[in-house]
Design a protein around this motif. Structure first.
Motif, PDB file in Angstrom:
ATOM      1  N   GLU A 112       3.007  -4.125  -6.695  1.00  0.00           N
ATOM      2  CA  GLU A 112       3.605  -3.352  -5.867  1.00  0.00           C
ATOM      3  C   GLU A 112       2.870  -2.095  -5.451  1.00  0.00           C
ATOM      4  N   ASN A 113       2.646  -1.544  -6.706  1.00  0.00           N
ATOM      5  CA  ASN A 113       1.945  -0.159  -6.482  1.00  0.00           C
ATOM      6  C   ASN A 113       0.443  -0.260  -6.134  1.00  0.00           C
ATOM      7  N   HIS A 114      -0.348  -1.230  -6.613  1.00  0.00           N
ATOM      8  CA  HIS A 114      -1.696  -1.603  -6.045  1.00  0.00           C
ATOM      9  C   HIS A 114      -1.735  -1.725  -4.577  1.00  0.00           C
ATOM     10  N   LEU A 115      -0.879  -2.675  -4.113  1.00  0.00           N
ATOM     11  CA  LEU A 115      -0.909  -2.851  -2.728  1.00  0.00           C
ATOM     12  C   LEU A 115      -0.577  -1.934  -1.645  1.00  0.00           C
ATOM     13  N   LEU A 116       0.423  -1.117  -2.331  1.00  0.00           N
ATOM     14  CA  LEU A 116       0.816  -0.138  -1.297  1.00  0.00           C
ATOM     15  C   LEU A 116      -0.249   1.157  -1.288  1.00  0.00           C
ATOM     16  N   LEU A 117      -0.783   1.391  -2.422  1.00  0.00           N
ATOM     17  CA  LEU A 117      -1.920   2.432  -2.403  1.00  0.00           C
ATOM     18  C   LEU A 117      -3.139   1.942  -1.537  1.00  0.00           C
ATOM     19  N   MET A 118      -3.468   0.717  -1.779  1.00  0.00           N
ATOM     20  CA  MET A 118      -4.452  -0.097  -0.703  1.00  0.00           C
ATOM     21  C   MET A 118      -4.279   0.117   0.683  1.00  0.00           C
ATOM     22  N   LYS A 119      -3.039  -0.232   1.203  1.00  0.00           N
ATOM     23  CA  LYS A 119      -2.588  -0.330   2.191  1.00  0.00           C
ATOM     24  C   LYS A 119      -2.710   1.162   3.039  1.00  0.00           C
ATOM     25  N   THR A 332     -15.036  -1.490  -7.642  1.00  0.00           N
ATOM     26  CA  THR A 332     -13.892  -2.602  -7.600  1.00  0.00           C
ATOM     27  C   THR A 332     -12.686  -1.561  -7.756  1.00  0.00           C
ATOM     28  N   TRP A 333     -11.523  -2.376  -7.435  1.00  0.00           N
ATOM     29  CA  TRP A 333     -10.210  -1.564  -7.608  1.00  0.00           C
ATOM     30  C   TRP A 333      -9.951  -1.175  -9.149  1.00  0.00           C
ATOM     31  N   ASN A 334     -10.492  -2.287  -9.967  1.00  0.00           N
ATOM     32  CA  ASN A 334      -9.857  -1.937 -11.248  1.00  0.00           C
ATOM     33  C   ASN A 334     -10.777  -2.653 -12.394  1.00  0.00           C
ATOM     34  N   ASP A 335     -12.031  -2.658 -12.424  1.00  0.00           N
ATOM     35  CA  ASP A 335     -12.985  -2.822 -13.438  1.00  0.00           C
ATOM     36  C   ASP A 335     -13.110  -1.829 -14.410  1.00  0.00           C
ATOM     37  N   PHE A 336     -12.078  -1.579 -15.267  1.00  0.00           N
ATOM     38  CA  PHE A 336     -12.199  -0.450 -16.036  1.00  0.00           C
ATOM     39  C   PHE A 336     -13.300  -0.271 -17.135  1.00  0.00           C
ATOM     40  N   GLY A 339     -16.356   0.923 -15.209  1.00  0.00           N
ATOM     41  CA  GLY A 339     -16.176   1.984 -14.652  1.00  0.00           C
ATOM     42  C   GLY A 339     -16.351   2.257 -13.299  1.00  0.00           C
ATOM     43  N   THR A 340     -15.888   1.287 -12.382  1.00  0.00           N
ATOM     44  CA  THR A 340     -16.291   1.201 -10.980  1.00  0.00           C
ATOM     45  C   THR A 340     -15.040   1.211 -10.361  1.00  0.00           C
ATOM     46  N   MET A 341     -13.722   1.716 -10.733  1.00  0.00           N
ATOM     47  CA  MET A 341     -12.377   1.765 -10.250  1.00  0.00           C
ATOM     48  C   MET A 341     -12.084   2.527  -9.229  1.00  0.00           C
ATOM     49  N   PHE A 342     -11.662   2.148  -8.150  1.00  0.00           N
ATOM     50  CA  PHE A 342     -10.913   2.969  -7.073  1.00  0.00           C
ATOM     51  C   PHE A 342      -9.502   3.248  -7.501  1.00  0.00           C
ATOM     52  N   GLU A 343      -8.872   2.576  -8.163  1.00  0.00           N
ATOM     53  CA  GLU A 343      -7.612   2.513  -8.722  1.00  0.00           C
ATOM     54  C   GLU A 343      -7.314   4.110  -9.390  1.00  0.00           C
ATOM     55  N   THR A 345      -6.813   7.212 -11.207  1.00  0.00           N
ATOM     56  CA  THR A 345      -7.116   7.328 -12.814  1.00  0.00           C
ATOM     57  C   THR A 345      -6.637   8.663 -13.295  1.00  0.00           C
ATOM     58  N   VAL A 346      -6.316   9.062 -14.364  1.00  0.00           N
ATOM     59  CA  VAL A 346      -6.139  10.310 -14.963  1.00  0.00           C
ATOM     60  C   VAL A 346      -7.257  11.274 -14.599  1.00  0.00           C
ATOM     61  N   GLU A 347      -8.571  10.911 -14.636  1.00  0.00           N
ATOM     62  CA  GLU A 347      -9.652  11.510 -14.762  1.00  0.00           C
ATOM     63  C   GLU A 347      -9.916  11.923 -13.000  1.00  0.00           C
ATOM     64  N   PHE A 348      -9.709  10.957 -12.188  1.00  0.00           N
ATOM     65  CA  PHE A 348     -10.162  11.208 -10.862  1.00  0.00           C
ATOM     66  C   PHE A 348      -8.822  11.297  -9.895  1.00  0.00           C
ATOM     67  N   GLY A 349      -7.567  10.999 -10.328  1.00  0.00           N
ATOM     68  CA  GLY A 349      -6.309  11.058  -9.398  1.00  0.00           C
ATOM     69  C   GLY A 349      -6.727  10.096  -8.461  1.00  0.00           C
ATOM     70  N   TYR A 350      -6.062  10.658  -6.944  1.00  0.00           N
ATOM     71  CA  TYR A 350      -6.323   9.770  -5.923  1.00  0.00           C
ATOM     72  C   TYR A 350      -7.671  10.105  -5.268  1.00  0.00           C
ATOM     73  N   ASN A 351      -8.441  10.755  -5.745  1.00  0.00           N
ATOM     74  CA  ASN A 351      -9.758  11.200  -4.803  1.00  0.00           C
ATOM     75  C   ASN A 351     -10.539  10.096  -4.237  1.00  0.00           C
ATOM     76  N   TYR A 352     -10.543   8.964  -4.976  1.00  0.00           N
ATOM     77  CA  TYR A 352     -11.425   7.962  -4.402  1.00  0.00           C
ATOM     78  C   TYR A 352     -10.858   7.125  -3.254  1.00  0.00           C
ATOM     79  N   ILE A 353      -9.596   6.793  -3.490  1.00  0.00           N
ATOM     80  CA  ILE A 353      -8.727   6.261  -2.170  1.00  0.00           C
ATOM     81  C   ILE A 353      -8.615   7.292  -1.254  1.00  0.00           C
ATOM     82  N   GLU A 354      -8.550   8.554  -1.426  1.00  0.00           N
ATOM     83  CA  GLU A 354      -8.480   9.600  -0.317  1.00  0.00           C
ATOM     84  C   GLU A 354      -9.892   9.555   0.558  1.00  0.00           C
TER      85      GLU A 354
END
Length: 415
Positions: A112-119, A332-336, A339-343, A345-354
């Motif tokens: 639910e969290n992942h899909l709402l963030l994507m939307k 990718t969304w979450n290949d931790f 290190g290619t994640m858009f999800e 993270t503590v390090e990048f916050g919401y920066n990438y999806i913004e």
């Protein structure tokens, strides 16, 4: 005698009235109001490029696994997520830490969290990394998690397609589960056709279901792919990795680009290969830094693309914009582990999806990502409260129907 009967009559009436009042007063707490079911509404945006994100459904925790152990993708060879550091973070096989902590991919609250963030970032759909139908290694778990994800996609209003890992076919044969790699692939493709391709929210390109292949890696000749597709009612719109469509021959409808060493490879593909393809799906990524060597998960890939505080993502999104793409895959969304994640993270916050939201041209510029995270946190915190969960269901319904202000109001009322 008449007076006695009259008194008796009124006495009975009073008793009945009193009983009625008592019954009304003793109902106890009211049942939680059932959440209003609302149909998903598409987010409004100005960029017509279809934006998809590559998704890994392979994460497992010590609570979700049959053996009560954390899955490989959080541990690799030497990390123990049961170890919690001074920063209150678990030890995981990644240089980066998910904002919601390490999770089970089949957890409905996580999905639910992942899909709402994507939307809300303007993403149109999910390209699911898929390992087939056979009970070999962790393939069964990946399939189960995939289908938990699929079950919620339509509720949120997002599309999906499968990225098939044909490398699994050799492992299936080696495990004695299939007589040949082509027969294994046929079984997997038949399952896709029956269970995925006909879904209303399965991605269609040129009227046919989209199928990506991460390779080819095992099935490397056009004849093999012709054989694999022979049992389907119609060939899908089939994309291989960049510069590998020759291995599928006429079965391939096009290619998709990936991440490799530096942006020069992406620029060259856009310039030299994309114009020759019927269907071309570009890529954008925030960086690449694998954890394999440090995590005891095998040899390092051998190259790194630094994140550079978001500059790498800015560059690859700009290349995508200039390439005038019809389709873009976020890697990718979450290949931790790589290190290619858009999800977030503590390090990048919401920066990438913004940044994705800006690229997509989402018309409502107000950010609701923190509110979506609050929904997740309350799901976990109030897991034992039926009343709170029903209110959170209502907040979810408001989010998917593009009524975020109402969702925020519901969230604020939960104490």
């Amino acid at each position: 005698m008449k007076r006695y009967i009259t008194l008796l009559f009124f006495g009975i009436v009073n008793i009945l009235i009193a009983a009625g009042c008592s019954s009304s007063d003793d109902k106890g707490p009211e049942k939680p109001t059932e959440p209003e079911t609302l149909a998903p509404v598409a987010i409004e945006k100005t960029n017509s490029t279809k934006i998809y994100v590559h998704y890994m459904p392979w994460f497992e925790t010590n609570e979700s696994s049959a053996d009560k152990k954390w899955g490989y993708h959080w541990t690799m060879g030497n990390k123990n997520p049961n170890t919690i550091g001074a920063n209150n973070r678990r030890e995981i096989a990644s240089y980066y830490y998910p904002l919601i902590g390490p999770y089970h991919s089949g957890d409905k609250n996580v999905i639910e969290n992942h899909l709402l963030l994507m939307k809300y970032s303007g993403i149109d759909g999910v390209l699911i990394d898929w390992y087939g139908t056979y009970d070999v290694n962790d393939y069964r778990m990946v399939k189960e998690n995939t289908e938990q994800l699929i079950a919620m996609l339509s509720k949120v209003g997002l599309e999906y397609a499968i990225v098939y890992e044909d490398r699994v076919t050799k492992n299936v044969v080696d495990a004695g589960k299939a007589i040949s790699v082509t027969s294994a692939a046929k079984t997997d493709l038949s399952y896709m056709q029956t269970n995925y391709f006909s879904n209303a929210n399965y991605i269609k390109i040129n009227g046919k279901p989209l199928l990506l292949n991460f390779g080819p890696i095992v099935l490397q000749t056009p004849a093999e792919w012709t054989n694999v597709f022979s049992t389907l009612s119609a060939k899908p719109t089939f994309l291989t990795l960049w510069d590998q469509s020759v291995e599928a021959g006429d079965n391939a409808s096009g290619e998709y680009s990936w991440v490799y060493k530096n942006s020069t490879y992406l620029t060259n593909w856009y310039t030299n290969t994309k114009p020759k393809l019927s269907v071309a799906m570009g890529s954008a990524y925030p960086g690449f830094k694998d954890f394999y060597a440090e995590g005891g998960g095998g040899a390092a890939i051998g190259w790194t693309i630094e994140h550079n505080n978001g500059a790498t993502l800015d560059e690859t999104l700009n290349l995508a914009k200039n390439a005038n793409l019809s389709y873009l895959q976020l890697i990718t969304w979450n290949d931790f582990g790589e290190g290619t994640m858009f999800e977030p993270t503590v390090e990048f916050g919401y920066n990438y999806i913004e940044k994705v939201k800006t690229f997509a041209g989402v018309k409502n510029t107000e950010s609701f990502f923190a509110d979506i995270s609050k929904l997740y946190n309350l799901r976990v915190e109030k897991k034992s409260s039926t009343d709170a969960q029903k209110k959170l269901d209502q907040a979810f319904n408001y989010f998917v129907s593009m009524q975020p202000a109402k969702a925020k109001q519901v969230l604020s009322e939960i104490k």
